[in-house]
Design an enzyme around this catalytic site. Sequence first.
Site, PDB file in Angstrom:
ATOM      1  N   ARG A 160     -60.051   7.148  24.536  1.00 52.53           N
ATOM      2  CA  ARG A 160     -58.616   6.954  24.842  1.00 52.53           C
ATOM      3  C   ARG A 160     -57.684   6.389  23.870  1.00 52.53           C
ATOM      4  NH1 ARG A 160     -61.232   6.380  29.999  1.00 52.53           N
ATOM      5  NH2 ARG A 160     -61.078   8.281  31.321  1.00 52.53           N
ATOM      6  N   LYS A 168     -47.104  10.637  13.636  1.00 56.76           N
ATOM      7  CA  LYS A 168     -47.502  12.121  14.246  1.00 56.76           C
ATOM      8  C   LYS A 168     -48.796  12.345  13.869  1.00 56.76           C
ATOM      9  CE  LYS A 168     -42.934  14.293  14.621  1.00 56.76           C
ATOM     10  NZ  LYS A 168     -42.218  15.576  14.010  1.00 56.76           N
ATOM     11  N   GLU A 209     -41.069  16.586  -0.801  1.00 57.95           N
ATOM     12  CA  GLU A 209     -40.903  15.722   0.569  1.00 57.95           C
ATOM     13  C   GLU A 209     -39.884  14.542   0.242  1.00 57.95           C
ATOM     14  OE1 GLU A 209     -41.481  16.617   3.455  1.00 57.95           O
ATOM     15  OE2 GLU A 209     -43.116  17.503   3.599  1.00 57.95           O
ATOM     16  N   LYS A 250     -37.782   7.068   5.395  1.00 57.25           N
ATOM     17  CA  LYS A 250     -38.427   7.684   6.887  1.00 57.25           C
ATOM     18  C   LYS A 250     -38.431   6.671   7.691  1.00 57.25           C
ATOM     19  CE  LYS A 250     -42.016  10.347   8.662  1.00 57.25           C
ATOM     20  NZ  LYS A 250     -43.168  11.407   8.430  1.00 57.25           N
ATOM     21  N   GLU A 256     -38.917  11.117  18.451  1.00 57.13           N
ATOM     22  CA  GLU A 256     -38.045  12.261  18.071  1.00 57.13           C
ATOM     23  C   GLU A 256     -37.213  13.070  19.150  1.00 57.13           C
ATOM     24  OE1 GLU A 256     -39.699  15.107  15.141  1.00 57.13           O
ATOM     25  OE2 GLU A 256     -38.751  16.579  15.902  1.00 57.13           O
ATOM     26  N   ARG A 310     -34.429  12.028  14.892  1.00 50.83           N
ATOM     27  CA  ARG A 310     -35.490  12.225  13.784  1.00 50.83           C
ATOM     28  C   ARG A 310     -35.867  13.461  13.645  1.00 50.83           C
ATOM     29  NH1 ARG A 310     -41.515   9.497  14.767  1.00 50.83           N
ATOM     30  NH2 ARG A 310     -42.522  11.044  13.109  1.00 50.83           N
ATOM     31  N   ASN A 335     -37.078  17.422   9.753  1.00 48.68           N
ATOM     32  CA  ASN A 335     -37.597  18.868   9.843  1.00 48.68           C
ATOM     33  C   ASN A 335     -36.888  19.862   9.016  1.00 48.68           C
ATOM     34  OD1 ASN A 335     -39.658  18.544  11.593  1.00 48.68           O
ATOM     35  ND2 ASN A 335     -38.088  18.528  13.301  1.00 48.68           N
ATOM     36  N   HIS A 340     -38.127  22.675   7.010  1.00 49.24           N
ATOM     37  CA  HIS A 340     -39.493  22.978   7.684  1.00 49.24           C
ATOM     38  C   HIS A 340     -39.411  24.203   8.564  1.00 49.24           C
ATOM     39  CE1 HIS A 340     -40.557  19.287   5.891  1.00 49.24           C
ATOM     40  NE2 HIS A 340     -41.852  19.195   6.100  1.00 49.24           N
ATOM     41  N   HIS A 378     -42.815  26.258   7.620  1.00 50.81           N
ATOM     42  CA  HIS A 378     -43.738  26.600   8.641  1.00 50.81           C
ATOM     43  C   HIS A 378     -44.197  27.908   8.818  1.00 50.81           C
ATOM     44  CE1 HIS A 378     -43.584  22.247  10.522  1.00 50.81           C
ATOM     45  NE2 HIS A 378     -44.201  22.125   9.612  1.00 50.81           N
ATOM     46  N   HIS A 390     -47.939  22.649   1.248  1.00 46.77           N
ATOM     47  CA  HIS A 390     -47.177  22.064   2.111  1.00 46.77           C
ATOM     48  C   HIS A 390     -45.845  22.027   1.453  1.00 46.77           C
ATOM     49  CE1 HIS A 390     -45.095  20.835   5.834  1.00 46.77           C
ATOM     50  NE2 HIS A 390     -44.684  19.602   5.151  1.00 46.77           N
TER      51      HIS A 390
HETATM   52  N1  LIG Z   1     -47.868  13.704  10.437  1.00 45.78           N
HETATM   53  C1  LIG Z   1     -46.776  13.847   9.617  1.00 45.78           C
HETATM   54  O1  LIG Z   1     -45.752  13.215   9.656  1.00 45.78           O
HETATM   55  C2  LIG Z   1     -46.906  14.907   8.404  1.00 45.78           C
HETATM   56  C3  LIG Z   1     -45.691  14.823   7.568  1.00 45.78           C
HETATM   57  C4  LIG Z   1     -45.702  15.818   6.417  1.00 45.78           C
HETATM   58  C5  LIG Z   1     -46.980  16.571   6.209  1.00 45.78           C
HETATM   59  N2  LIG Z   1     -48.145  16.659   7.044  1.00 45.78           N
HETATM   60  C6  LIG Z   1     -49.293  17.267   6.942  1.00 45.78           C
HETATM   61  O2  LIG Z   1     -50.012  16.800   5.936  1.00 45.78           O
HETATM   62  C7  LIG Z   1     -50.669  18.280   5.407  1.00 45.78           C
HETATM   63  C8  LIG Z   1     -50.634  18.258   3.989  1.00 45.78           C
HETATM   64  O3  LIG Z   1     -51.060  16.971   3.123  1.00 45.78           O
HETATM   65  P1  LIG Z   1     -51.276  16.866   1.908  1.00 45.78           P
HETATM   66  O4  LIG Z   1     -50.082  17.734   0.853  1.00 45.78           O
HETATM   67  O5  LIG Z   1     -51.638  15.594   1.514  1.00 45.78           O
HETATM   68  O6  LIG Z   1     -52.466  17.885   1.507  1.00 45.78           O
HETATM   69  P2  LIG Z   1     -54.204  17.592   1.734  1.00 45.78           P
HETATM   70  O7  LIG Z   1     -54.328  16.476   2.746  1.00 45.78           O
HETATM   71  O8  LIG Z   1     -54.611  19.049   1.878  1.00 45.78           O
HETATM   72  O9  LIG Z   1     -54.574  17.194   0.350  1.00 45.78           O
HETATM   73  C9  LIG Z   1     -54.383  17.918  -0.775  1.00 45.78           C
HETATM   74  C10 LIG Z   1     -55.701  18.178  -1.690  1.00 45.78           C
HETATM   75  O10 LIG Z   1     -55.995  16.984  -2.457  1.00 45.78           O
HETATM   76  C11 LIG Z   1     -57.258  16.509  -2.194  1.00 45.78           C
HETATM   77  N3  LIG Z   1     -56.988  15.083  -2.416  1.00 45.78           N
HETATM   78  C12 LIG Z   1     -56.545  14.212  -1.932  1.00 45.78           C
HETATM   79  N4  LIG Z   1     -56.368  13.108  -2.239  1.00 45.78           N
HETATM   80  C13 LIG Z   1     -56.826  13.098  -3.663  1.00 45.78           C
HETATM   81  C14 LIG Z   1     -56.718  12.237  -4.750  1.00 45.78           C
HETATM   82  N5  LIG Z   1     -56.322  11.178  -4.821  1.00 45.78           N
HETATM   83  N6  LIG Z   1     -57.553  12.763  -6.027  1.00 45.78           N
HETATM   84  C15 LIG Z   1     -57.847  14.252  -5.842  1.00 45.78           C
HETATM   85  N7  LIG Z   1     -57.869  14.952  -4.627  1.00 45.78           N
HETATM   86  C16 LIG Z   1     -57.259  14.507  -3.833  1.00 45.78           C
HETATM   87  C17 LIG Z   1     -57.520  16.957  -0.900  1.00 45.78           C
HETATM   88  O11 LIG Z   1     -58.830  16.876  -0.817  1.00 45.78           O
HETATM   89  C18 LIG Z   1     -56.867  18.346  -0.945  1.00 45.78           C
HETATM   90  O12 LIG Z   1     -57.665  19.033  -1.516  1.00 45.78           O
HETATM   91  C19 LIG Z   1     -50.344  19.145   6.190  1.00 45.78           C
HETATM   92  O13 LIG Z   1     -51.316  19.632   7.080  1.00 45.78           O
HETATM   93  C20 LIG Z   1     -49.039  18.777   6.986  1.00 45.78           C
HETATM   94  O14 LIG Z   1     -48.765  19.324   8.145  1.00 45.78           O
HETATM   95  C21 LIG Z   1     -48.000  15.611   8.232  1.00 45.78           C
HETATM   96 ZN   LIG Z   2     -43.171  18.045   5.670  1.00 47.85          ZN
END
Ligand SMILES: NC(=O)c1ccc[n+]([C@@H]2O[C@H](COP(=O)([O-])OP(=O)(O)OC[C@H]3O[C@@H](n4cnc5c(N)ncnc54)[C@H](O)[C@@H]3O)[C@@H](O)[C@H]2O)c1
Ligand SMILES: [Zn+2]
Length: 380
Positions: free
Chosen positions: A131, A153, A195, A237, A247, A251, A255, A258, A262, A274
């Site tokens: 939980r 999130k 971003e 942010k 949100e 907030r 998006n 986005h 998406h 992304h």
């Molecule tokens: N929660 C939120 O508010 C929020 C906001 C924006 C995006 N997101 C989510 O984040 C995700 C995208 O995140 P991302 O762009 O970080 O991608 P990711 O987590 O897929 O990472 C990208 C790649 O880089 C590799 N990697 C990570 N750190 C590394 C490092 N230091 N050296 C070498 N390789 C490394 C990972 O293994 C992966 O293959 C999406 O799923 C998106 O929906 C969430």
């Molecule tokens: Zn984003």
Amino acid sequence: VTERTSGHVRVRVDAAPAIARGYDVIVGSGALEELAEHITAAASAAAYAVVTPHTLEDTLGARVQRVLRDAGLHVELLAFDDRELTKTRETWAALTDRMLELRLGRDSAIVAVGGGVTGDIAGFVAATYMRGIPVVQVPTTLLAMIDASVGGKTGVDTPAGKNLVGAFHSPAVVISDPAVLGTLPEVHIRSGLAEAVKHGAIADAGHFRWIGEHAADLLSLDTGALEHLVGHSVRLKADVVSADPLESGRRAILNFGHTVAHALERFTGYTTPHGLAVAIGMHVEAVLGETLGITDVGTADEIAALLRRLKLPVHARLDADALLDAMSVDKKARDSRPRFALLRRTGECAADGAGAWTHAVDSQTVLRVLQQAAGASELV
Ligand SMILES: NC(=O)c1ccc[n+]([C@@H]2O[C@H](COP(=O)([O-])OP(=O)(O)OC[C@H]3O[C@@H](n4cnc5c(N)ncnc54)[C@H](O)[C@@H]3O)[C@@H](O)[C@H]2O)c1
Ligand SMILES: [Zn+2]
């Protein structure tokens, strides 16, 4: 509130008081070496589950494990497959099962070491395990440092769309060390820059300009430039999410870009990083805003110019009808008309007539703009 401690920037984020306490985001080269102090101060626990992708298991995952063990903490390393395609309930289940097998109790905590996929899924495991146990975010991609690790999130994707199942679960602390970005593939540096452009575009024209002026430094991973970029983007942010943690209002401006992004990600089977989808989405949605008379004319061109300096795509070879279909399952779509966060101008968002921060737009107008935006694919 921002202060500098031991050479690092510390940004305070306020959460929804009924749900979680506020937390600090610590940004600075070398911050990882002080991980144990920050973690024990913010999330004291009997055991720590370090959740990290297989790709980082022997490097950053092992390093974090060592730093924490050297401080006398009980650590288990849980590696997993972090492709967006496996950001699913099945992966969530596998991780929780392993934690149960390890007999980790309610007095344990999770340390997420990875990109946004890792942070989202590890955060969702933490939100639900027994939980709810604390999660410490240690973002290792630029995108996760700037965006995903801040705001609470968490969640997973489903066949119906991205991030459709999840929870708000604020981290206990976020520790961002830009020095770890040296190994990140270049496309993911650009993805993160998108971003940062978004934060400037929605809330701070000065930041937007600064990014343009420092494009070359940023692309060559200049440490000082990266620290400033991450620190200031997090501050922007933090201001937005502190004022609206769940949100219910403004907030939603985060998006921007986005709704299209998406849909584009879904349409390309989640193979587009992304931030690249967000880059295209911001340009399309700026054109949409101009078409609707909401966004100042010229804004889309300003955004396109900055994205190009950062070697980010502006156009995609897209099937406008399919993309519109993909939007109808977007969470922001009420009464089946897609909704968009739109700009007034660079640095400022626009509320609709009723004071909402997203605008419902009729499908025909969206379709027209999408058709107009379709160009030679720049997705690389
Ligand atoms: N929660 C939120 O508010 C929020 C906001 C924006 C995006 N997101 C989510 O984040 C995700 C995208 O995140 P991302 O762009 O970080 O991608 P990711 O987590 O897929 O990472 C990208 C790649 O880089 C590799 N990697 C990570 N750190 C590394 C490092 N230091 N050296 C070498 N390789 C490394 C990972 O293994 C992966 O293959 C999406 O799923 C998106 O929906 C969430
Ligand atoms: Zn984003």
